[in-house]
Design an enzyme around this catalytic site. Sequence first.
Site, PDB file in Angstrom:
ATOM      1  N   HIS A 141      52.725 -59.410 115.636  1.00  0.00           N
ATOM      2  CA  HIS A 141      52.191 -58.689 116.808  1.00  0.00           C
ATOM      3  C   HIS A 141      51.809 -59.632 117.933  1.00  0.00           C
ATOM      4  CE1 HIS A 141      51.378 -54.812 118.609  1.00  0.00           C
ATOM      5  NE2 HIS A 141      50.239 -55.270 118.809  1.00  0.00           N
ATOM      6  N   HIS A 186      48.175 -54.012 124.924  1.00  0.00           N
ATOM      7  CA  HIS A 186      49.606 -54.347 123.879  1.00  0.00           C
ATOM      8  C   HIS A 186      50.465 -52.845 123.688  1.00  0.00           C
ATOM      9  CE1 HIS A 186      47.515 -52.812 119.919  1.00  0.00           C
ATOM     10  NE2 HIS A 186      46.722 -52.585 120.903  1.00  0.00           N
ATOM     11  N   CYS A 190      56.027 -54.810 121.426  1.00  0.00           N
ATOM     12  CA  CYS A 190      54.969 -55.621 121.800  1.00  0.00           C
ATOM     13  C   CYS A 190      55.527 -56.641 122.593  1.00  0.00           C
ATOM     14  CB  CYS A 190      53.899 -56.229 120.371  1.00  0.00           C
ATOM     15  SG  CYS A 190      54.971 -56.820 119.301  1.00  0.00           S
TER      16      CYS A 190
END
Length: 210
Positions: free
Chosen positions: A156, A168, A102
């Site tokens: 994240h 993402h 990510c």
Amino acid sequence: MRKRFAPLVPLALTLVLAACANHAPQSEIAAPAQASLPSRPVVAAPVLNQNEANEDDAVADFAGHAPYQLPQLADSVLEKGISLIGTRYRFGGNSVKTGFDCSGFIGYLFREELGMELPRSTREMINIDAPLVERKALEPGDLVFFSTNGRGRVSHAGIYLGDDQFIHSSSSRSGGVRIDSMDDRYWKRTFIEAKRVLAMAPTEHAASQH
């Protein structure tokens, strides 16, 4: 002037929601919606740290509650990001060749499109001295951060697209780079905060977009 980014063909989202290295429980996954980027409304931005505002004209706009002035910087980043949908997930990856995790995905886009070197990990990235953005004031290009490990710590991150959607690099199980809805229960529950890192773009990039 660059062609505007908003009119994109909707993208069907059919993969299972997942965090950077953690998966959402199946019972909490809402049905994904089609993604499309809206035309951008002019909205007031949140208050910016005054010290940073004095260093950069683009940031000073935020300190004065000026309308959002960075849409074309977002265009560049998001156009590139959407072109990479489907790129595989790889822990520690930060290139198209290796795949992305990510933070590697975000860092790649900002480095390639804006010449910005962002911190490598989400824990460092969330501490960037950039304007905090309220959930209701999100604009395309803002970074969104989530706590997916149940400990209240960031684990994240993604980039806001508009229409409550973000892009993402999720996980290998869910297909790598993809678009999801922040309104889905899992992401709504794990959302921590957002930052307008575009406000910290090098002055030459901001000036070239006007």
